[in-house]
Enzyme design. Structure first.
Site, PDB file in Angstrom:
ATOM      1  N   LYS A 252     -10.485   3.588 -19.250  1.00 55.49           N
ATOM      2  CA  LYS A 252     -10.948   3.861 -20.598  1.00 55.49           C
ATOM      3  C   LYS A 252      -9.807   3.627 -21.602  1.00 55.49           C
ATOM      4  O   LYS A 252      -9.375   2.514 -21.744  1.00 55.49           O
ATOM      5  CB  LYS A 252     -11.530   5.275 -20.653  1.00 55.49           C
ATOM      6  CG  LYS A 252     -12.447   5.620 -19.441  1.00 55.49           C
ATOM      7  CD  LYS A 252     -13.738   4.821 -19.412  1.00 55.49           C
ATOM      8  CE  LYS A 252     -14.513   4.919 -18.114  1.00 55.49           C
ATOM      9  NZ  LYS A 252     -14.813   6.257 -17.635  1.00 55.49           N
TER      10      LYS A 252
ATOM     11  N   TYR B  54     -18.205  13.982 -16.077  1.00 51.48           N
ATOM     12  CA  TYR B  54     -18.633  12.591 -15.967  1.00 51.48           C
ATOM     13  C   TYR B  54     -19.645  12.480 -14.798  1.00 51.48           C
ATOM     14  O   TYR B  54     -19.451  13.119 -13.752  1.00 51.48           O
ATOM     15  CB  TYR B  54     -17.408  11.714 -15.716  1.00 51.48           C
ATOM     16  CG  TYR B  54     -17.734  10.314 -15.281  1.00 51.48           C
ATOM     17  CD1 TYR B  54     -18.390   9.439 -16.146  1.00 51.48           C
ATOM     18  CD2 TYR B  54     -17.400   9.858 -14.008  1.00 51.48           C
ATOM     19  CE1 TYR B  54     -18.702   8.155 -15.745  1.00 51.48           C
ATOM     20  CE2 TYR B  54     -17.703   8.576 -13.599  1.00 51.48           C
ATOM     21  CZ  TYR B  54     -18.362   7.727 -14.478  1.00 51.48           C
ATOM     22  OH  TYR B  54     -18.665   6.460 -14.075  1.00 51.48           O
TER      23      TYR B  54
ATOM     24  N   ASP C 100      -9.848  16.849 -16.255  1.00 55.62           N
ATOM     25  CA  ASP C 100     -10.109  15.440 -16.545  1.00 55.62           C
ATOM     26  C   ASP C 100      -9.953  15.281 -18.052  1.00 55.62           C
ATOM     27  O   ASP C 100     -10.746  15.789 -18.832  1.00 55.62           O
ATOM     28  CB  ASP C 100     -11.518  15.052 -16.083  1.00 55.62           C
ATOM     29  CG  ASP C 100     -11.796  13.559 -16.249  1.00 55.62           C
ATOM     30  OD1 ASP C 100     -11.205  12.946 -17.166  1.00 55.62           O
ATOM     31  OD2 ASP C 100     -12.615  13.011 -15.478  1.00 55.62           O
TER      32      ASP C 100
ATOM     33  N   ARG D 253       0.834  -1.214   0.000  1.00 59.87           N
ATOM     34  CA  ARG D 253       0.000   0.000   0.000  1.00 59.87           C
ATOM     35  C   ARG D 253       0.867   1.261   0.000  1.00 59.87           C
ATOM     36  O   ARG D 253       0.418   2.337  -0.377  1.00 59.87           O
ATOM     37  CB  ARG D 253      -0.971  -0.006   1.200  1.00 59.87           C
ATOM     38  CG  ARG D 253      -1.817   1.260   1.314  1.00 59.87           C
ATOM     39  CD  ARG D 253      -3.132   1.068   2.064  1.00 59.87           C
ATOM     40  NE  ARG D 253      -2.972   0.334   3.309  1.00 59.87           N
ATOM     41  CZ  ARG D 253      -2.455   0.829   4.436  1.00 59.87           C
ATOM     42  NH1 ARG D 253      -2.035   2.078   4.478  1.00 59.87           N
ATOM     43  NH2 ARG D 253      -2.360   0.070   5.510  1.00 59.87           N
TER      44      ARG D 253
HETATM   45  C1  LIG Z   1     -15.280   6.821 -16.407  1.00 57.56           C
HETATM   46  C2  LIG Z   1     -14.851   8.207 -16.110  1.00 57.56           C
HETATM   47  C3  LIG Z   1     -14.434   8.567 -14.818  1.00 57.56           C
HETATM   48  C4  LIG Z   1     -14.472   7.609 -13.654  1.00 57.56           C
HETATM   49  O1  LIG Z   1     -13.539   6.595 -13.825  1.00 57.56           O
HETATM   50  P1  LIG Z   1     -13.708   5.118 -13.181  1.00 57.56           P
HETATM   51  O2  LIG Z   1     -12.447   4.463 -13.612  1.00 57.56           O
HETATM   52  O3  LIG Z   1     -14.956   4.538 -13.778  1.00 57.56           O
HETATM   53  O4  LIG Z   1     -13.820   5.281 -11.724  1.00 57.56           O
HETATM   54  C5  LIG Z   1     -13.992   9.870 -14.624  1.00 57.56           C
HETATM   55  N1  LIG Z   1     -13.982  10.769 -15.625  1.00 57.56           N
HETATM   56  C6  LIG Z   1     -14.393  10.459 -16.871  1.00 57.56           C
HETATM   57  C7  LIG Z   1     -14.363  11.495 -17.944  1.00 57.56           C
HETATM   58  C8  LIG Z   1     -14.839   9.172 -17.158  1.00 57.56           C
HETATM   59  O5  LIG Z   1     -15.263   8.878 -18.393  1.00 57.56           O
END
Ligand SMILES: *Cc1c(COP(=O)(O)O)cnc(C)c1O
Length: 399
Positions: A208, A118, A183, A65
């Site tokens: 993603k 998101y 983001d 961790r």
């Molecule tokens: C999916 C997504 C998230 C969250 O990510 P997870 O891996 O599902 O927790 C945050 N920002 C954007 C733009 C996303 O598409």
């Protein structure tokens, strides 16, 4: 050796692998240890204390961790690809967002955020769960929303799910020195580097495109040394670590990230144009279309429009039939995989977003979001077109 002077494609193949030759291996090692032998008690204690405060002691990891070399190599690689001093990886994108907010909270109790975000990020920020107050600002109203205790400005570009682009340099200028988090999940480091435009933190849901194969859940934040230390401290304390197997898979996929992102983008350009030309489709939101990038950010801020397309159909029933009729594409949330996914933001990813905010951002009952994969676009279009024709017949909409 850092690879900052190399091209992105070359860096993506070699970054984070600097110690492999010394180790006598060629492929990435996967270290699944939860704990590490301590050769010296006093030294072990000092290492633990250092890492509990967000520092790093790669020579003496103590406990997974606190530090894991497989995760550390992925972080090193991702930092290089974003042109960042460091990066910090988390168990998911939402864990990464949570850590950024908790780290910001040490500096002040207020954040400014620009919608759309998101749905999960919107939910987290709006919930007040972390004890932070939020002011939702329009893209040109950030400066007015700032308070003396504003610790972070949060923006997403391209935004999920509408693929709206924000001018990062304008966001940074309006933030007047308050750190900006971008983001950049939809863009990946292949298509944009927010830190080079003045942002302090760039966040990716690595679930993603960076994972890219639909089999990893992960998040990562690239930033400066000071914030990275704060984020590691939050990660140690809250335990939101990335599993080394996930880090291994992410790092293994980095060499093909650029190939995947660009191939999907080429397919998306074709599909977006065909959607725009189809009489059953009301509107298409894709920055690669003529008129789709009014601020002229493609070619300046971004190196391409990416592979996410939002499009509007007549109503919820139409959208539902399209999603239920595709055969090659998968009706599923998530995005950025080698295969094509289609989903309905209002009913799914953005379901929990405040109703007025949804309407204001254009997340309506007829909006569908398509994440184009690397399949041949002719096959994808044949699949989507038959689904659209079915929906037109079922809902009695004629061209
Ligand atoms: C999916 C997504 C998230 C969250 O990510 P997870 O891996 O599902 O927790 C945050 N920002 C954007 C733009 C996303 O598409």
């Amino acid at each position: 050796m850092p690879h900052q002077d190399l091209s992105f494609e070359t860096m993506a193949v070699h970054a984070g692998r600097e110690d492999l030759a010394t180790l006598g291996v060629h492929a990435l090692p996967l270290d699944l240890s939860s704990t590490y032998p301590l050769n010296d008690l006093a030294r072990g204690g000092e290492s633990l204390e250092l890492m509990a405060m967000g520092g790093q002691d790669k020579q003496n990891p103590v406990y997974s961790r606190l530090y894991n070399p497989t995760v550390g190599r992925f972080e090193e690689a991702l930092a290089q690809l974003e042109g960042a001093a460091e990066s910090v990886a988390f168990a998911s994108g939402m864990a990464a967002m949570t850590a950024c907010l908790l780290a910001a909270k040490q500096r002040g109790g207020h954040v400014v955020a620009v919608r759309p975000l998101y749905g999960g990020s919107d939910h987290l920020i709006a919930s007040g769960l972390l004890g932070l107050e939020v002011t939702w600002a329009e893209p040109d109203g950030i400066r007015e929303a700032l308070r003396s205790d504003t610790a972070l400005v949060i923006a997403e570009t391209p935004a999920n799910p509408t693929v709206t682009l924000l001018d990062i340099e304008s966001v940074v200028a309006q933030a007047c020195g308050v750190p900006v988090l971008v983001d950049s999940t939809f863009a990946t480091p292949v298509l944009q580097n927010p830190l080079k435009l003045g942002a302090t933190l760039v966040l990716h849901s690595a679930t993603k495109f960076i994972g890219g194969h639909g089999d990893v859940l992960a998040g990562v934040v690239a930033t400066n040394a000071e914030w990275a230390t704060e984020l590691r401290k939050v990660r140690v304390i809250t335990g939101s670590v990335l599993h080394p197997l996930a880090a291994y898979l992410l790092h293994r996929g980095l060499p093909t990230l650029s190939l995947r992102v660009r191939a999907a983008q080429e397919g998306a350009k074709v599909i977006a144009q065909k959607l725009k030309d189809h009489p059953g489709i009301k509107a298409v939101h894709y920055p690669g279309l003529e008129g789709g990038d009014p601020s002229g950010l493609i070619g300046t801020q971004m190196r391409g429009p990416g592979s996410l397309i939002a499009f509007e159909v007549e109503n919820f029933e139409f959208a539902s039939v399209v999603m239920g009729s595709v055969k090659l594409m998968t009706p599923a949330v998530s995005l950025g995989s080698v295969d094509t996914l289609i989903q309905h933001p209002a009913a799914l990813t953005h379901r929990v977003v405040n109703a007025e905010a949804k309407a204001h951002s254009g997340i309506g009952p007829g909006l569908l979001r398509l994440s184009v994969g690397i399949e041949n676009p002719d096959d994808l279009w044949a699949d989507l077109e038959q689904a659209i024709v079915k929906a037109m017949a079922k809902t009695g909409i004629h061209a």
